[in-house]
Write an enzyme that holds these catalytic residues in place. Structure first.
Site, short mmCIF file in Angstrom:
data_model
loop_
_atom_site.label_atom_id
_atom_site.label_comp_id
_atom_site.label_asym_id
_atom_site.label_seq_id
_atom_site.Cartn_x
_atom_site.Cartn_y
_atom_site.Cartn_z
N TYR A 1 0.82 -1.22 0.00
CA TYR A 1 0.00 0.00 0.00
C TYR A 1 0.86 1.27 0.00
O TYR A 1 0.39 2.32 -0.44
CB TYR A 1 -0.90 0.04 1.24
N LYS B 1 3.34 -15.15 2.57
CA LYS B 1 3.53 -15.92 1.33
C LYS B 1 5.04 -16.18 1.21
O LYS B 1 5.70 -15.79 0.25
CB LYS B 1 2.97 -15.13 0.14
N ASP C 1 -2.71 -18.30 0.86
CA ASP C 1 -3.71 -19.03 0.07
C ASP C 1 -4.40 -20.10 0.93
O ASP C 1 -5.62 -20.25 0.91
CB ASP C 1 -3.11 -19.63 -1.22
N ASP D 1 -6.30 -6.94 4.26
CA ASP D 1 -7.44 -6.32 3.59
C ASP D 1 -8.32 -7.39 2.95
O ASP D 1 -9.55 -7.42 3.14
CB ASP D 1 -6.93 -5.34 2.52
N ASP E 1 -12.31 -9.04 4.36
CA ASP E 1 -13.56 -9.05 3.58
C ASP E 1 -14.08 -10.49 3.50
O ASP E 1 -15.28 -10.75 3.64
CB ASP E 1 -13.36 -8.52 2.15
#
Ligand code: IPM
Ligand code: MG
Length: 363
Positions: free
Chosen positions: A145, A196, A228, A252, A256
């Site tokens: 970001y 990751k 994942d 983020d 959701d």
């Protein structure tokens, strides 16, 4: 709680459904404050699209200054189709990112609880949901970001290329994982660090530092999970998570996803905290332009964010507990906005919470 000096809250209603849900959150804070003897004063400022329209900037200096001087910031939402031109030099989201960075809010706490009465509101089977009570701690001021360089340029010979950069320093990882460990120590004592590391160098650093930090917190058990696999486990067996700590973008996306466990993204609150200074409290949902201005939005995410504000920034855990109990009671009693399959409007849901609050017995 004894009446002290007024607590100062900057209100950034922002765009879309922001003003509607923040109005309800404020009214609930006032109701709780009256019960526990807390004094709160509000200062309304501009952010996001409405700030762009009024001043040309998504985060006017005056807004940031007011936030710096406050005890806490309560925010609705930023963004909307009016400001969605991808080529615009100024975007509403820059206001939110600038505020997070400007206040040094490196940790974003997003609690996710599947309320027993809302199991039927989720598209997932109830047995996947029962017992879900997790806290995502999302790193908020670093990673992709905020990485540089960031550019969009013509490629010699034709075409265009865009570049974002993902950067983490050991210090950035250390402080957010340390906070996650402290929070886990007050819960079930488990931290899952999500990265990751099989692909990204920044994730390998993240994993190494997380391991070091957790070693200094003997009461906490740490495990690592690739993002994942974490995305899958959130759907198949989320009850196994206690505290999840992860980078800005992974957090983020995963939150959701996690909101689906609660029945609606409209339920999820958040607190963004720094080492000192005011915290920022906002629902994790966006500005929902499709329903904005129609009095349909679920205000519970904003109301629960306000509860987190009382707990983390206004030194009023009793008021926070009162609001959370009131929300629980009214959800238990069947109060539902449209996102949860019900027919209550935003203001009616806010009123239901205030009525439930008035019925919570004095402790
Ligand atoms: C969130 C939102 C923001 C983010 C947007 C509005 C910039 O999605 O708070 O989760 O990506 O952080
Ligand atoms: Mg988001």
């Amino acid at each position: 709680m004894s009446a002290g000096a007024d607590k100062r809250v900057v209100v950034l209603a922002g765009d879309g459904i922001g003003p509607e849900v923040v109005a309800e959150a404020r009214a609930v804070v006032d109701a709780a404050a009256a019960r526990v003897g807390l004094r709160v004063c509000y200062d309304e400022q501009l952010i996001g699209g409405v700030a762009i329209d009024a001043t040309g900037e998504a985060l006017p200096e005056r807004t940031l200054d007011a936030c710096r001087d406050a005890d806490a910031v309560l925010l609705g939402a930023v963004g909307g189709p009016k400001w969605d031109d991808p080529n615009a030099p100024v975007r509403p989201e820059q206001g939110l990112l600038g505020l997070r960075k400007g206040l040094g809010l490196f940790a974003n706490l997003r609690p996710v609880r599947a309320h027993p009465a809302l199991l039927d509101a989720s598209p997932l089977r109830p047995e996947r949901l029962s017992g879900v009570d997790l806290l995502v701690v999302r790193e908020l001021t670093g990673g992709i970001y905020f990485g540089t360089p960031r550019l969009l340029e013509a490629v010699p010979g034709g075409g265009t290329r865009a570049l974002d950069t993902m950067v983490y320093t050991d210090a950035e990882v250390r402080r957010v994982v340390a906070l996650a460990c402290r929070l886990a120590a007050g819960r079930r004592g488990r931290v899952t660090s999500v990265d990751k590391a099989n692909v990204l160098e920044s994730s390998r650093l993240w994993r190494r530092v997380a391991t070091e930090v957790a070693a200094a917190h003997p009461a906490v058990e740490l495990d690592h999970l690739l993002v994942d696999a974490a995305a899958m486990r959130l759907i198949t067996s989320a009850a196994g998570f206690d505290v999840v700590v992860t980078s800005n973008m992974f957090g983020d996306i995963l939150t959701d996803e996690a909101s689906v466990l609660t029945g609606s993204i409209g339920m999820l609150p958040s607190a963004s905290l720094g080492a000192r200074g005011p915290g920022l409290y906002e629902p994790i949902h966006g500005s929902a332009p499709d329903i904005a201005g129609r009095g349909l939005a679920n205000p519970l995410g904003a109301i629960l964010s306000a509860a987190m504000m009382l707990r983390h920034s206004l030194d009023c855990p009793a008021g926070a507990a009162l609001i959370e109990r009131a929300v629980d009671d009214c959800v238990q009693a069947g109060a539902r906005t449209a996102d949860l399959g019900g027919s209550l409007g935003t203001a009616e849901m806010g009123a239901a919470v205030r009525e439930a609050l008035a019925r919570v017995p004095a402790q």
